[in-house]
Design an enzyme around this catalytic site. Structure first.
Site, short mmCIF file in Angstrom:
data_model
loop_
_atom_site.label_atom_id
_atom_site.label_comp_id
_atom_site.label_asym_id
_atom_site.label_seq_id
_atom_site.Cartn_x
_atom_site.Cartn_y
_atom_site.Cartn_z
N PRO A 93 -3.18 -11.88 10.23
CA PRO A 93 -3.50 -11.61 11.64
C PRO A 93 -3.61 -10.11 11.92
O PRO A 93 -2.91 -9.31 11.31
CB PRO A 93 -2.31 -12.22 12.40
CG PRO A 93 -1.21 -12.29 11.40
CD PRO A 93 -1.85 -12.47 10.06
N ASN B 147 0.85 -1.20 0.00
CA ASN B 147 0.00 0.00 0.00
C ASN B 147 0.88 1.24 0.00
O ASN B 147 2.11 1.14 -0.02
CB ASN B 147 -0.94 -0.02 1.22
CG ASN B 147 -0.16 -0.13 2.50
OD1 ASN B 147 0.62 0.75 2.85
ND2 ASN B 147 -0.32 -1.24 3.20
O1 C5P Z 1 -9.36 -2.15 10.89
P1 C5P Z 1 -8.25 -1.37 10.29
O2 C5P Z 1 -7.31 -2.17 9.46
O3 C5P Z 1 -8.67 -0.11 9.56
O4 C5P Z 1 -7.46 -0.80 11.57
C1 C5P Z 1 -6.30 -0.07 11.45
C2 C5P Z 1 -5.46 -0.30 12.65
O5 C5P Z 1 -5.28 -1.70 12.85
C3 C5P Z 1 -4.08 0.28 12.53
O6 C5P Z 1 -3.67 0.70 13.81
C4 C5P Z 1 -3.25 -0.91 12.03
O7 C5P Z 1 -1.90 -0.79 12.44
C5 C5P Z 1 -3.93 -2.08 12.71
N1 C5P Z 1 -3.93 -3.32 11.93
C6 C5P Z 1 -3.24 -4.42 12.42
N2 C5P Z 1 -3.24 -5.61 11.72
C7 C5P Z 1 -3.91 -5.73 10.56
C8 C5P Z 1 -4.62 -4.61 10.05
C9 C5P Z 1 -4.61 -3.43 10.75
O8 C5P Z 1 -2.61 -4.33 13.48
N3 C5P Z 1 -3.89 -6.88 9.91
#
Ligand code: C5P
Length: 413
Positions: A310, A215
């Site tokens: 995860p 990304n």
């Molecule tokens: O649910 P979402 O992906 O938008 O949430 C973003 C937050 O979750 C960020 O703090 C990101 O670092 C964390 N995250 C994570 N593991 C993932 C996806 C997102 O720790 N697989």
């Protein structure tokens, strides 16, 4: 104010050889009026513009100008001076000094101090307008800003050399206002001794030996947070996806690539952490299987089966005796509602939401954040990521202390 009465912030004021140095004694007086302790360090060029005696008179301290000062080495050598400072302020900063700082030269007392100090650095450049606009100077400015050095000005207007344009040192009053406007960054030590784990950057999920899914995250925000947390006195581990950002000084960096490695890297060091900040843009999905050989082009469409990777943040928030857990929410719509939903769903202590899109959020120098926690919120206005990071660290420190005060009063009651 005498030296013994001064208890405020300790400012190491570097003065380099530009004509604007004539304003620096006034700057010393203004800083001391606000309670700061000011130790002046002159470069040889500066001493040709203003006498060390003038600075000694206004600062109340012996001026330092020599790396090889044997007398001072026994009392307050360059390393002690570097440790003493809450802030290194260089005003005026010449083009030559900016270049030395960018290159990491240790060719005099001031440049050596800057290398040895962990304190934030604030520069007020002053030079001829054509020099300021020269690509080399601008390249140095960008590198320094990326490393977290704050650059104030230069101001526009008449110059001592008879030209007009950007190159004047900003006025002492404005420098003083800037110094005192960001108390978080300047010696507050609001996270002193707290073990802080921060994730930053993107992840890469391989498809085959040469391709991956990633990304637009640059890692700048997470790295700025790591630098700000370090300056606030935290012991910082930065678990980082692949980025092209230099590691902030004093921060331990662990490099990872995939979401699974991010998860493992964080769980290896989260055990005794007090604070966790999940700033990385971690992929939610990964290819179900990674092709052993490069996938060949065919006449038909290609379907990739993706499976969930995860969620590091949610897993940290679910730990027993978890650290104070802060997440990020990069959203393209319904910023506040989506962020509050994540705060509750993932069981976080705080969430920092930012709008992302083509022209905001990822891979830019500036950012703005809406920060939410149970029963409160704050908006951190658009500013360089280094400044927004310092403000977020301040909020985290305040909320962390409040929660711990609430906890200990409940336990006492
Ligand atoms: O649910 P979402 O992906 O938008 O949430 C973003 C937050 O979750 C960020 O703090 C990101 O670092 C964390 N995250 C994570 N593991 C993932 C996806 C997102 O720790 N697989």
């Amino acid at each position: 104010m005498s030296e013994s009465q001064e208890s405020g912030i300790r400012i190491l004021l570097g003065v380099t050889g530009g004509v604007a140095a004539y304003k620096s004694p006034e700057l010393v007086r203004r800083l001391r009026e606000r309670g700061a302790q000011v130790q002046v360090v002159l470069t040889p060029g500066a001493a040709r513009f203003v006498s060390p005696l003038t600075f000694q008179a206004v600062s109340g301290r012996r001026v330092r100008d020599d790396l090889w000062d044997e007398g001072a080495e026994a009392a307050m050598g360059h390393i002690e001076l570097a440790r003493w400072a809450d802030l290194v302020l260089v005003a005026p900063a010449t083009a030559h000094f900016m270049a030395s700082l960018t290159a990491g030269l240790a060719d005099g007392l001031l440049s050596t101090l800057c290398l040895a100090s962990q304190a934030p650095v604030l520069l007020a450049p002053a030079m001829n307008q054509a020099m300021w606009q020269h690509p080399s100077v601008q390249a140095n400015r960008r590198v320094l800003e990326e490393r977290g050095v704050r650059i104030l000005g230069p101001a526009q207007g008449d110059q001592a050399c008879g030209e007009d344009g950007p190159g004047r040192m900003v006025e002492p009053d404005e420098i003083v206002d800037t110094v005192f406007a960001e108390p978080v960054d300047i010696g507050s030590q609001s996270l002193k001794g707290l073990r802080t784990v921060i994730t930053a950057g993107p992840t890469r999920e391989p498809i085959d030996p040469v391709r991956y899914i990633t990304n637009r995250s640059s890692g700048k925000m997470g790295y700025a947070l790591a630098a700000a947390a370090r300056r606030a006195g935290a012991d910082v581990v930065l678990v980082s996806g692949p980025v092209a950002v230099p590691t902030p000084r004093g921060v331990r960096r662990v490099d990872v690539e995939t979401a699974e490695e991010m998860y493992a890297g964080v769980h290896q060091c989260i055990g005794d952490a007090d604070i966790f900040i999940g700033c990385a843009a971690i992929s939610d999905y990964k290819p179900d299987c990674i092709a052993e050989q490069k996938i060949k082009r065919t006449g038909s469409t290609l379907n990739l089966q993706m499976v969930r990777s995860p969620d590091t943040l949610a897993s940290v928030a679910a730990l027993e005796g978890r650290p104070f857990t802060v997440g990020f929410a990069a959203e393209t719509q319904n910023l506040r509602e989506n962020a509050r939903h994540k705060l509750i769903n993932k069981g976080l202590d705080m969430i920092a939401a930012n709008r992302v899109g083509r022209d905001c959020g990822f891979d830019l120098e500036t950012n703005s954040l809406t920060v939410l926690w149970e029963g409160g919120e704050a908006v951190l206005e658009q500013a360089p990521k280094t400044v927004v990071a310092a403000r977020l660290i301040q909020l985290i420190a305040e909320r962390y202390r409040e929660m711990h005060a609430e906890l200990s009063s409940t336990q006492a009651g």
